[in-house]
Design a protein around this motif. Structure first.
Motif, PDB file in Angstrom:
ATOM      1  N   TYR A 148       9.348   3.558 -12.296  1.00 46.22           N
ATOM      2  CA  TYR A 148       8.319   2.854 -11.523  1.00 46.22           C
ATOM      3  C   TYR A 148       8.631   1.355 -11.455  1.00 46.22           C
ATOM      4  N   ARG A 208      11.323   0.604  -8.959  1.00 41.60           N
ATOM      5  CA  ARG A 208      10.786   0.626  -7.583  1.00 41.60           C
ATOM      6  C   ARG A 208      10.022  -0.657  -7.272  1.00 41.60           C
ATOM      7  N   GLU A 254      12.446  -3.515  -6.823  1.00 41.71           N
ATOM      8  CA  GLU A 254      13.100  -3.425  -5.506  1.00 41.71           C
ATOM      9  C   GLU A 254      12.162  -3.951  -4.435  1.00 41.71           C
ATOM     10  N   LYS A 255      10.895  -3.593  -4.576  1.00 50.64           N
ATOM     11  CA  LYS A 255       9.903  -4.005  -3.595  1.00 50.64           C
ATOM     12  C   LYS A 255       9.744  -5.526  -3.512  1.00 50.64           C
TER      13      LYS A 255
END
Ligand SMILES: Nc1ncnc2c1ncn2[C@@H]1O[C@H](COP(=O)(O)OP(=O)(O)O)[C@@H](O)[C@H]1O
Ligand SMILES: [Mg+2]
Length: 245
Positions: free
Chosen positions: A119, A122, A125-126
């Motif tokens: 998580y 992610r 990356e966001k």
């Protein structure tokens, strides 16, 4: 039912009143910006919402549940629904980017490492930091560190995010990359409180703008009302001064 209700809230530091009868309802997904001169009580209001400062009168309700400032267990539960990011990003210098984001969910919440890491990656990356997972904070710019701090706050899966002058310490050319991150959260429907001096940004993202002065809410409304057609002289003066530079 509003996600957050603030009713006749009053708070003091010692004998000094810093918040005076604040009333505010916030629906899920709303972006509420607090604006006003230094010392007007913006940070104090966020502290009360976080459960860090008990009010002396009035109440805060989250999802209809009244915050009981004497109930440690409930306060802990409430705090875990809120994430706050400050001007000073305060990353742990001895930990990598990925460790900074995963340490609280693993150590405090006891969630499984693999799941937390997936998580966290992610999220990183966001916010555009997926390429820096193994870097240490001192290898990053201020803007990059602040984006990691935002990912760290989101890793706790909060229901409400409070951003207190998150771009104030950044060099001007780094401000926008952090604001882009906040724009993305706004587009995701995250409920947010934003304290910022970036008035163009406030105007663009806010569903509600609250102008505070001397511990009072002088005026609130949508961005267009507050910036283009304030009804109070004090708001006009502040907005005029701030939009001129
Ligand atoms: N820890 C504290 N102890 C005593 N007074 C404080 C403390 N923090 C803030 N204040 C006072 O409370 C008022 C509101 O401060 P603050 O909420 O930080 O304003 P803002 O965030 O709008 O600049 C100011 O008068 C400030 O001096
Ligand atoms: Mg402040």
């Amino acid at each position: 039912m509003p996600q957050l209700e603030i009713v006749d809230l009053k708070a003091n530091y010692g004998a000094h009143t810093v918040l005076e009868s604040i009333n505010l309802n916030v629906e899920k997904g709303e972006i509420v910006s607090l604006i006003g001169p230094s010392g007007s009580g913006k940070s104090t209001l966020l502290r009360v919402l976080m459960g860090l400062l008990p009010p002396i009168a009035g109440e805060v309700r989250i999802d209809g549940q009244k915050l009981d400032y004497d109930n440690r267990e409930q306060l802990r539960a409430i705090r875990s629904q809120m994430a706050i990011v400050f001007q000073q990003y305060n990353l742990f210098q001895n930990m990598t980017v990925l460790e900074n984001v995963t340490v609280a969910p693993i150590k405090v919440k006891g969630r499984p490492r693999k799941e937390v890491e997936d998580y966290a990656i992610r999220l990183l990356e966001k916010v555009g930091m997926g390429g820096k997972l193994r870097s240490y904070p001192d290898q990053l710019s201020g803007g990059q560190q602040q984006r990691v701090a935002i990912a760290r706050a989101l890793a706790l899966q909060p229901g409400i995010v409070l951003l207190d002058e998150v771009t104030a310490a950044l060099d001007p050319e780094l401000v926008n990359e952090v604001l882009d991150t906040v724009r993305m959260l706004a587009a995701d429907g995250m409920t947010m409180f934003i304290v910022s001096h970036e008035m163009g940004f406030v105007r663009e993202v806010s569903s509600k703008v609250v102008f505070m002065d001397g511990g009072h809410v002088v005026e609130m409304g949508n961005a267009k009302q507050i910036f283009d057609a304030p009804t109070q002289a004090r708001t006009r003066e502040f907005v005029g001064k701030i939009l001129r530079h």
